[in-house]
Each structure stands twice: as C-alpha cells, then as structure tokens.
Design an enzyme around this catalytic site. Structure first.
Site, mmCIF file in Angstrom:
data_model
loop_
_atom_site.group_PDB
_atom_site.id
_atom_site.type_symbol
_atom_site.label_atom_id
_atom_site.label_comp_id
_atom_site.label_asym_id
_atom_site.label_seq_id
_atom_site.Cartn_x
_atom_site.Cartn_y
_atom_site.Cartn_z
ATOM 1 N N TYR A 172 56.152 12.608 47.460
ATOM 2 C CA TYR A 172 55.467 11.864 45.918
ATOM 3 C C TYR A 172 54.734 13.905 44.946
ATOM 4 O O TYR A 172 54.951 13.486 44.194
ATOM 5 C CB TYR A 172 54.557 10.933 45.613
ATOM 6 C CG TYR A 172 55.473 9.147 46.081
ATOM 7 C CD1 TYR A 172 56.545 9.374 45.834
ATOM 8 C CD2 TYR A 172 54.926 8.149 46.943
ATOM 9 C CE1 TYR A 172 57.363 8.279 46.635
ATOM 10 C CE2 TYR A 172 55.526 7.728 47.475
ATOM 11 C CZ TYR A 172 56.851 7.117 46.750
ATOM 12 O OH TYR A 172 57.396 6.298 47.455
ATOM 13 N N TRP B 33 65.011 11.188 48.216
ATOM 14 C CA TRP B 33 64.181 12.112 47.522
ATOM 15 C C TRP B 33 64.791 12.058 45.938
ATOM 16 O O TRP B 33 64.028 11.377 44.761
ATOM 17 C CB TRP B 33 64.280 13.658 47.360
ATOM 18 C CG TRP B 33 64.280 14.517 46.295
ATOM 19 C CD1 TRP B 33 64.631 14.996 45.524
ATOM 20 C CD2 TRP B 33 62.602 15.151 45.980
ATOM 21 N NE1 TRP B 33 64.521 16.137 44.724
ATOM 22 C CE2 TRP B 33 63.064 16.463 44.999
ATOM 23 C CE3 TRP B 33 61.021 14.923 46.302
ATOM 24 C CZ2 TRP B 33 61.996 16.921 44.381
ATOM 25 C CZ3 TRP B 33 60.140 15.787 46.273
ATOM 26 C CH2 TRP B 33 61.068 16.664 44.866
ATOM 27 N N ILE C 73 68.101 11.464 50.475
ATOM 28 C CA ILE C 73 68.001 9.780 50.276
ATOM 29 C C ILE C 73 66.985 9.661 49.088
ATOM 30 O O ILE C 73 66.895 8.872 48.074
ATOM 31 C CB ILE C 73 69.268 9.090 51.185
ATOM 32 C CG1 ILE C 73 70.029 9.521 51.186
ATOM 33 C CG2 ILE C 73 68.773 7.862 50.325
ATOM 34 C CD1 ILE C 73 70.933 9.212 52.059
ATOM 35 N N ALA D 157 54.423 10.975 54.630
ATOM 36 C CA ALA D 157 55.698 11.658 54.328
ATOM 37 C C ALA D 157 55.847 11.026 52.904
ATOM 38 O O ALA D 157 55.892 12.352 52.740
ATOM 39 C CB ALA D 157 56.773 11.375 55.557
ATOM 40 N N VAL E 28 65.226 3.133 52.229
ATOM 41 C CA VAL E 28 66.409 3.742 52.733
ATOM 42 C C VAL E 28 66.740 3.195 54.156
ATOM 43 O O VAL E 28 65.937 2.957 54.799
ATOM 44 C CB VAL E 28 66.503 5.660 52.463
ATOM 45 C CG1 VAL E 28 67.648 6.156 53.395
ATOM 46 C CG2 VAL E 28 66.225 6.549 51.510
#
Length: 289
Positions: free
Chosen positions: A239, A205, A203, A234, A194
């Site tokens: 996930y 996700w 974004i 993170a 990103v």
C-alpha cells in the site's frame, strides 16, 4: 495476501469476520436473506458480456434505479482491467451472479486459513459470507465486488485468483465500518484476498490498481481509503508503494476488545472520464499477493 474485512456485526459466539469476525475485528453480516436465495449456475467465464445482465441479476432487489444509477450499473457491467504478468495474464472485472458461490468459497477458505480455524467452520463461514455478498450486491452500483481471473501462459486454464470489494459512496458504505472509521461518503477498498497457490505473482497489486481505476471512473471524490492491520507488513509495504499514507491508527485500547490494531490509510486519485491516464506501472511478479 490481505486480511478479510467485512465491516458490518456478527452473530454472537463467532470471531475478517468472531466467530467474532476479522482477525479479531468485529463484522456485521446481515442474515436477513433466506438461505433459499436462488443460486445461479457457478460456471465462471471471463468474457466481456455477463450471461445474466446486471439489471436482471437474481440477487438484486426490486428497487428502481435513477438514470444516473442505471448508467453506473452499465459502467460496472462493461468494466475490465487486463494485464500481462510475467507468469501469465490477469483480467479483473465485476463479479457476476453465476460466480457468487466460487467467490464465497475463496473468501471463506482464506478467512479460515488466516484465523487457523478448524475445517468444520468453513461451511458456516461460507453461509455468512454468502449472506454478506448478497447484501452488498443489492446496493450496486454504489458498491461492487471485483474478481480477478488468472491464466498461466498460453496453454493454462483461467481460474479465479482473487477478489476485492469497492464502496463508492455513502449508500454503498457499510453500516458499521471498522475503526478507525473512514469518511462515509468516500470510496473505500476492503476484503481483498488472493488464492494461496497464486500468491507472489503481483495479483494483489493489480486487484488494488483495478479498484483504483474503477473508483476513478465511478466517483467524483478522489480520496480513497482502506484499512491495514499493523501486523500485516507485506500488505502495508504494498500500500505504501502504491502511494497510500497513514491517516490514523487504532488506539491501543482496541486490544481489550480482542481486535488487532489497524491503520486507516488513504490516497488521492485522479478522477477521470477514461482510465487511460492512470499509472499502469508496478511490480507484477514478486508480490506477496
């Protein structure tokens, strides 16, 4: 932000792609394509109809498609994932030929940032990444590169915000997958990144959710795999929140090859004719990506 992962082999002397490539993992970029490969215009558009149909894509080879492949190529061409975020809106779809160079820049800059490489390496990275994306594009519809376009508010302009790669089957898989190796014929998600200034808006996700939605449309196998480096807490938390579980973890001996240890993670997806049943829930503001 997720580490880049180009799982094929790199030229000696280079390090997600060594310079040997992958935050200390090896990559395989094919250099069988000439740098004189035609570059379509780079103007991006988020409309539903590509300026150049995928069947006539200048990056495709002359290989004949079966009827099933043709239908899947059309499905890729029409795929769109739209979500309203608290900070704006996002549309994810398959990268078009004219968006190749912009996507290459995003991947190369993200990789250089994650590797703390000097600016002089960026042009070399762009060359290697472009050869890789051209090679991957030639195997469509067995794999696809998705791009996400973000628009901040009603008055904001759309911009490329992120990208992710999806492999659907054995023909779309990389020749030299990273360790621990996923099953060759199973769907696989990789190379997610990103844009730095657009992170923490959800974004990442939604790039993940769009990938899952497309896999559910395109595949008869519902078990999807991805890698996550052990140090990337993170992404690992994201996930896990999305339902992925660790299948296997790299042996500590990979450190001797100057590689970061990685988890292989998987999730069981519903295989649907329509994506409407898929879970559309999830954070859309305080994400790390």
């Amino acid at each position: 932000h997720h580490f880049l992962h180009f799982p094929s082999s790199t030229p000696p002397g280079l390090r997600h792609p060594s310079l040997s490539f992958q935050k200390f993992d090896r990559f395989a970029f094919s250099t069988s394509f000439s740098s004189s490969q035609p570059s379509p215009p780079t103007t991006a558009s988020t409309g539903t109809t590509p300026s150049t149909p995928f069947l006539n894509d200048p990056y495709r080879t002359g290989r004949f498609l079966t009827n099933e492949e043709f239908d899947k190529l059309r499905s890729l061409e029409s795929f769109a994932y739209d979500r309203e975020l608290r900070s704006g809106s996002l549309r994810v779809r398959v990268m078009r030929a004219e968006e190749m160079d912009e996507t290459v820049r995003l991947l190369a800059e993200s990789f250089a940032e994650s590797m703390l490489l000097p600016g002089g390496y960026v042009s070399l990275l762009r060359f290697l990444v472009k050869q890789y994306l051209i090679e991957r594009r030639s195997v469509m519809p067995h794999a696809a590169t998705l791009v996400g376009f973000y628009k901040g508010g009603e008055e904001g302009e759309e911009e490329l915000a992120g990208t992710v790669e999806v492999c659907f089957d054995k023909r779309g898989s990389n020749a030299s997958p990273p360790t621990p190796a996923p099953p060759r014929n199973s769907p696989y998600i990789c190379n997610m990144t990103v844009k730095e200034e657009l992170r923490r808006r959800g974004i990442g996700w939604h790039l993940l959710k769009a990938s899952e939605e497309l896999i559910s449309r395109m595949c008869s196998l519902g078990e999807v795999y991805l890698h996550c480096r052990m140090i990337d807490l993170a992404p690992f938390n994201m996930y896990t929140k999305a339902g992925y579980r660790i299948v296997k973890t790299d042996n500590i001996l990979v450190l001797l090859m100057l590689q970061r240890r990685k988890h292989l993670m998987s999730k069981k997806l519903l295989v649907l004719d329509s994506p409407l049943e898929l879970d559309k829930s999830g954070p859309d503001q305080e994400q790390t990506s």
